[in-house]
Write an enzyme that holds these catalytic residues in place. Structure first.
Site, PDB file in Angstrom:
ATOM      1  N   ASP A 144      -1.356  -4.680  27.548  1.00  0.00           N
ATOM      2  CA  ASP A 144      -0.778  -4.579  26.165  1.00  0.00           C
ATOM      3  C   ASP A 144      -1.619  -5.555  25.269  1.00  0.00           C
ATOM      4  O   ASP A 144      -2.286  -6.486  25.566  1.00  0.00           O
ATOM      5  CB  ASP A 144       0.534  -4.672  25.937  1.00  0.00           C
ATOM      6  CG  ASP A 144       1.234  -4.550  24.769  1.00  0.00           C
ATOM      7  OD1 ASP A 144       0.878  -3.630  24.233  1.00  0.00           O
ATOM      8  OD2 ASP A 144       2.427  -4.742  24.491  1.00  0.00           O
ATOM      9  N   GLY A 145      -1.736  -5.246  23.915  1.00  0.00           N
ATOM     10  CA  GLY A 145      -1.973  -5.911  22.952  1.00  0.00           C
ATOM     11  C   GLY A 145      -3.669  -5.550  22.061  1.00  0.00           C
ATOM     12  O   GLY A 145      -4.124  -6.542  21.284  1.00  0.00           O
ATOM     13  N   TRP A 205      -5.230  -7.199  18.595  1.00  0.00           N
ATOM     14  CA  TRP A 205      -6.348  -7.826  18.970  1.00  0.00           C
ATOM     15  C   TRP A 205      -7.497  -7.268  17.657  1.00  0.00           C
ATOM     16  O   TRP A 205      -8.110  -8.209  17.016  1.00  0.00           O
ATOM     17  CB  TRP A 205      -7.059  -7.545  20.153  1.00  0.00           C
ATOM     18  CG  TRP A 205      -8.443  -8.363  20.685  1.00  0.00           C
ATOM     19  CD1 TRP A 205      -8.393  -9.482  20.985  1.00  0.00           C
ATOM     20  CD2 TRP A 205      -9.552  -7.491  20.349  1.00  0.00           C
ATOM     21  NE1 TRP A 205      -9.670  -9.694  21.225  1.00  0.00           N
ATOM     22  CE2 TRP A 205     -10.462  -8.616  20.957  1.00  0.00           C
ATOM     23  CE3 TRP A 205     -10.126  -6.437  19.846  1.00  0.00           C
ATOM     24  CZ2 TRP A 205     -11.803  -8.444  20.916  1.00  0.00           C
ATOM     25  CZ3 TRP A 205     -11.368  -6.108  20.077  1.00  0.00           C
ATOM     26  CH2 TRP A 205     -12.545  -7.175  20.407  1.00  0.00           C
ATOM     27  N   HIS A 226      -8.676  -0.777  21.421  1.00  0.00           N
ATOM     28  CA  HIS A 226      -8.743  -0.107  22.820  1.00  0.00           C
ATOM     29  C   HIS A 226     -10.261   0.148  23.451  1.00  0.00           C
ATOM     30  O   HIS A 226     -10.119   0.064  24.653  1.00  0.00           O
ATOM     31  CB  HIS A 226      -8.252   1.503  22.495  1.00  0.00           C
ATOM     32  CG  HIS A 226      -6.957   1.425  22.040  1.00  0.00           C
ATOM     33  ND1 HIS A 226      -5.745   1.000  22.541  1.00  0.00           N
ATOM     34  CD2 HIS A 226      -6.089   2.278  20.787  1.00  0.00           C
ATOM     35  CE1 HIS A 226      -4.601   1.099  21.848  1.00  0.00           C
ATOM     36  NE2 HIS A 226      -4.956   2.096  20.917  1.00  0.00           N
ATOM     37  N   GLU A 241       6.073   7.418  26.489  1.00  0.00           N
ATOM     38  CA  GLU A 241       6.475   7.208  25.007  1.00  0.00           C
ATOM     39  C   GLU A 241       5.317   6.911  24.034  1.00  0.00           C
ATOM     40  O   GLU A 241       5.485   6.857  22.885  1.00  0.00           O
ATOM     41  CB  GLU A 241       7.440   6.056  25.082  1.00  0.00           C
ATOM     42  CG  GLU A 241       8.671   6.069  25.649  1.00  0.00           C
ATOM     43  CD  GLU A 241       8.869   6.125  26.977  1.00  0.00           C
ATOM     44  OE1 GLU A 241       7.866   5.485  27.833  1.00  0.00           O
ATOM     45  OE2 GLU A 241       9.561   7.100  27.544  1.00  0.00           O
ATOM     46  N   TRP A 287       3.104   9.037  23.186  1.00  0.00           N
ATOM     47  CA  TRP A 287       2.756  10.193  22.366  1.00  0.00           C
ATOM     48  C   TRP A 287       3.392  10.072  21.076  1.00  0.00           C
ATOM     49  O   TRP A 287       3.182  10.524  20.168  1.00  0.00           O
ATOM     50  CB  TRP A 287       3.581  11.412  22.746  1.00  0.00           C
ATOM     51  CG  TRP A 287       2.932  11.967  24.188  1.00  0.00           C
ATOM     52  CD1 TRP A 287       3.705  11.693  25.393  1.00  0.00           C
ATOM     53  CD2 TRP A 287       1.712  12.595  24.502  1.00  0.00           C
ATOM     54  NE1 TRP A 287       2.810  12.005  26.718  1.00  0.00           N
ATOM     55  CE2 TRP A 287       1.668  12.709  25.914  1.00  0.00           C
ATOM     56  CE3 TRP A 287       0.750  12.964  23.652  1.00  0.00           C
ATOM     57  CZ2 TRP A 287       0.421  13.250  26.481  1.00  0.00           C
ATOM     58  CZ3 TRP A 287      -0.299  13.518  24.353  1.00  0.00           C
ATOM     59  CH2 TRP A 287      -0.419  13.622  25.952  1.00  0.00           C
ATOM     60  N   ARG A 321       2.955   7.689  18.852  1.00  0.00           N
ATOM     61  CA  ARG A 321       1.986   7.274  18.150  1.00  0.00           C
ATOM     62  C   ARG A 321       1.488   7.791  17.009  1.00  0.00           C
ATOM     63  O   ARG A 321       1.445   9.324  17.408  1.00  0.00           O
ATOM     64  CB  ARG A 321       0.981   6.478  19.063  1.00  0.00           C
ATOM     65  CG  ARG A 321       1.638   5.189  19.617  1.00  0.00           C
ATOM     66  CD  ARG A 321       0.511   4.586  20.323  1.00  0.00           C
ATOM     67  NE  ARG A 321       1.212   3.272  21.049  1.00  0.00           N
ATOM     68  CZ  ARG A 321       0.525   2.053  21.458  1.00  0.00           C
ATOM     69  NH1 ARG A 321      -0.736   2.089  21.194  1.00  0.00           N
ATOM     70  NH2 ARG A 321       1.293   1.396  22.134  1.00  0.00           N
ATOM     71  N   LEU A 375     -10.608  -0.662  47.663  1.00  0.00           N
ATOM     72  CA  LEU A 375      -9.635  -0.924  46.628  1.00  0.00           C
ATOM     73  C   LEU A 375      -8.962   0.593  45.981  1.00  0.00           C
ATOM     74  O   LEU A 375      -9.812   1.471  45.964  1.00  0.00           O
ATOM     75  CB  LEU A 375     -10.058  -1.590  45.439  1.00  0.00           C
ATOM     76  CG  LEU A 375      -9.055  -1.741  43.985  1.00  0.00           C
ATOM     77  CD1 LEU A 375      -8.061  -2.951  44.643  1.00  0.00           C
ATOM     78  CD2 LEU A 375      -9.716  -1.870  42.918  1.00  0.00           C
ATOM     79  N   ILE A 396       9.536  -3.867  30.506  1.00  0.00           N
ATOM     80  CA  ILE A 396       8.739  -3.447  31.388  1.00  0.00           C
ATOM     81  C   ILE A 396       8.440  -1.906  30.764  1.00  0.00           C
ATOM     82  O   ILE A 396       7.429  -1.393  31.351  1.00  0.00           O
ATOM     83  CB  ILE A 396       9.781  -3.018  32.610  1.00  0.00           C
ATOM     84  CG1 ILE A 396       8.967  -2.495  33.574  1.00  0.00           C
ATOM     85  CG2 ILE A 396      10.974  -2.483  32.095  1.00  0.00           C
ATOM     86  CD1 ILE A 396       9.079  -2.986  34.895  1.00  0.00           C
ATOM     87  N   SER A 397       8.789  -1.747  29.496  1.00  0.00           N
ATOM     88  CA  SER A 397       8.423  -0.420  28.851  1.00  0.00           C
ATOM     89  C   SER A 397       8.278   0.856  29.839  1.00  0.00           C
ATOM     90  O   SER A 397       7.238   1.263  29.678  1.00  0.00           O
ATOM     91  CB  SER A 397       7.085  -0.998  28.015  1.00  0.00           C
ATOM     92  OG  SER A 397       7.035  -1.861  26.984  1.00  0.00           O
ATOM     93  N   GLU A 442       7.072  -9.855  41.596  1.00  0.00           N
ATOM     94  CA  GLU A 442       7.070 -10.921  40.791  1.00  0.00           C
ATOM     95  C   GLU A 442       6.550 -10.595  39.323  1.00  0.00           C
ATOM     96  O   GLU A 442       5.707  -9.820  39.402  1.00  0.00           O
ATOM     97  CB  GLU A 442       6.343 -12.204  41.269  1.00  0.00           C
ATOM     98  CG  GLU A 442       6.862 -12.609  42.586  1.00  0.00           C
ATOM     99  CD  GLU A 442       7.866 -13.394  42.345  1.00  0.00           C
ATOM    100  OE1 GLU A 442       8.343 -14.230  41.432  1.00  0.00           O
ATOM    101  OE2 GLU A 442       8.993 -13.281  43.369  1.00  0.00           O
TER     102      GLU A 442
HETATM  103  C1  IPE Z   1       3.307  -0.412  27.079  1.00  0.00           C
HETATM  104  O1  IPE Z   1       2.946  -0.763  26.007  1.00  0.00           O
HETATM  105  C2  IPE Z   1       2.610   0.775  27.670  1.00  0.00           C
HETATM  106  C3  IPE Z   1       1.142   0.676  28.277  1.00  0.00           C
HETATM  107  C4  IPE Z   1       0.547  -0.641  28.111  1.00  0.00           C
HETATM  108  C5  IPE Z   1       0.336   1.699  28.472  1.00  0.00           C
HETATM  109  P1  IPE Z   1       3.571  -0.400  24.599  1.00  0.00           P
HETATM  110  O2  IPE Z   1       2.831  -0.886  23.510  1.00  0.00           O
HETATM  111  O3  IPE Z   1       3.512   1.085  24.350  1.00  0.00           O
HETATM  112  O4  IPE Z   1       4.947  -0.977  24.864  1.00  0.00           O
HETATM  113  P2  IPE Z   1       5.988  -1.315  23.665  1.00  0.00           P
HETATM  114  O5  IPE Z   1       6.083  -0.139  22.553  1.00  0.00           O
HETATM  115  O6  IPE Z   1       5.563  -2.569  23.280  1.00  0.00           O
HETATM  116  O7  IPE Z   1       7.148  -1.436  24.754  1.00  0.00           O
HETATM  117  C1  IPE Z   2      -2.068  -1.373  24.742  1.00  0.00           C
HETATM  118  O1  IPE Z   2      -2.379  -2.037  23.603  1.00  0.00           O
HETATM  119  C2  IPE Z   2      -2.673  -0.014  25.036  1.00  0.00           C
HETATM  120  C3  IPE Z   2      -1.614   0.965  25.078  1.00  0.00           C
HETATM  121  C4  IPE Z   2      -0.313   0.817  25.027  1.00  0.00           C
HETATM  122  C5  IPE Z   2      -2.264   2.341  25.214  1.00  0.00           C
HETATM  123  P1  IPE Z   2      -1.333  -1.415  22.360  1.00  0.00           P
HETATM  124  O2  IPE Z   2      -1.720  -0.369  21.709  1.00  0.00           O
HETATM  125  O3  IPE Z   2       0.024  -1.321  22.544  1.00  0.00           O
HETATM  126  O4  IPE Z   2      -1.623  -2.576  21.367  1.00  0.00           O
HETATM  127  P2  IPE Z   2      -0.415  -3.592  20.577  1.00  0.00           P
HETATM  128  O5  IPE Z   2       0.697  -3.777  21.525  1.00  0.00           O
HETATM  129  O6  IPE Z   2      -0.055  -2.476  19.391  1.00  0.00           O
HETATM  130  O7  IPE Z   2      -1.188  -4.607  19.850  1.00  0.00           O
HETATM  131 MG    MG Z   3       1.683  -2.473  22.778  1.00  0.00          MG
END
Ligand code: IPE
Ligand code: IPE
Ligand code: MG
Length: 247
Positions: free
Chosen positions: A25-26, A30, A42, A72, A74, A76, A136, A200-201, A212
């Site tokens: 995530d993030g 970034w 991405h 979830e 989708w 976006r 792996l 955990i999303s 853990e």
């Molecule tokens: C969780 O990240 C899904 C993935 C990393 C693929 P999200 O950015 O979608 O989660 P929320 O919306 O912050 O819970």
């Molecule tokens: C994680 O990064 C990648 C996916 C969920 C596909 P995000 O796109 O959720 O990035 P932030 O959380 O908005 O920074």
């Molecule tokens: Mg995110």
């Protein structure tokens, strides 16, 4: 076995993880920090995936499970969804040779039926090419949701009950567990989430019952071998009790 070893075995402290799962995530934040579009994040995230996989191979993990696209996601903007899935196709096409070379077996988890026929074909092709590899196991979760996973398993069992092949009393943890994703793998030992959120999303709900968790503020495109090692070192200090007593 010395008493110290016996103790170690009991609480599992210091035992290497076999299976690590990562909520990557993030990416968007970034890119935003750099004044760029989210897709730029991405794209940079693909490099982090390469680093994570290469670390997992050199650390001799049995399995690495990456959350790439949730059920979830989708929600976006259409443009971002298209760009993300397109990026996934491109990464699969360019990386499959490399995965094969490193003896990695690719396994996609999630409801792939909603993906484009092109992406489905691309997934099938990459999975087939690497299916006999013994190194792996790289699980990538695409259109995955923990609730979807459990519902799918429950539906299969419900059909068996309806057919009279299964009695409700026969349903146990392992009965349902056998129909969930990752059922043929060692349990998830460690879940890493980058990007600072502590949730955990809808990732592996059932499978992380005794995993853990390790959360970091680091954004996914900044994830590297050093961060991965930091997570593992933190894991090695944890005392896993699985419900048993403390010392
Ligand atoms: C969780 O990240 C899904 C993935 C990393 C693929 P999200 O950015 O979608 O989660 P929320 O919306 O912050 O819970
Ligand atoms: C994680 O990064 C990648 C996916 C969920 C596909 P995000 O796109 O959720 O990035 P932030 O959380 O908005 O920074
Ligand atoms: Mg995110």
């Amino acid at each position: 076995m010395s008493s110290e070893n016996k103790f170690k075995h009991h609480n599992q402290r210091g035992i290497k993880p076999h299976h690590v799962a990562i909520i990557m995530d993030g990416n968007g934040r970034w890119a935003h920090k750099k004044g760029k579009l989210r897709i730029f994040g991405h794209q940079a995230g693909v490099e982090s995936v390469r680093r994570a996989v290469s670390f997992a191979v050199s650390y001799h993990l049995d399995a690495l499970t990456l959350y790439a696209f949730s059920s979830e996601n989708w929600q976006r903007p259409h443009q971002e969804v298209v760009a993300l899935l397109e990026l996934f196709i491109r990464a699969l096409e360019t990386e499959v040779k490399n995965l094969d070379k490193h003896n990695i077996r690719l396994n996609i988890i999630g409801d792939t039926s909603r993906l484009s026929t092109r992406l489905q074909a691309c997934i099938r092709c990459a999975e087939e090419k690497t299916q006999h590899n013994k190194g792996l196991i790289l699980n990538i979760a695409v259109n995955y949701g923990g609730r979807w996973d459990i519902i799918r398993g429950v539906r299969i069992l419900a059909a068996q009950v309806q057919d009279g092949r299964l009695h409700p009393d026969q349903i146990e943890e392992k009965t349902l567990g056998a129909y969930l994703c990752l059922n043929k793998m060692v349990p998830v030992d460690l879940v890493i989430r980058t990007g600072g959120e502590c949730r955990i999303s809808n990732f592996l709900l059932w499978q992380v019952a005794y995993a853990e968790f390790w959360f970091t503020e680091i954004l996914w495109p900044d994830f590297d071998e050093g961060v991965f090692e930091g997570a593992i070192n933190a894991f090695l200090k944890r005392e896993r009790r699985f419900g048993s007593m403390t010392i």
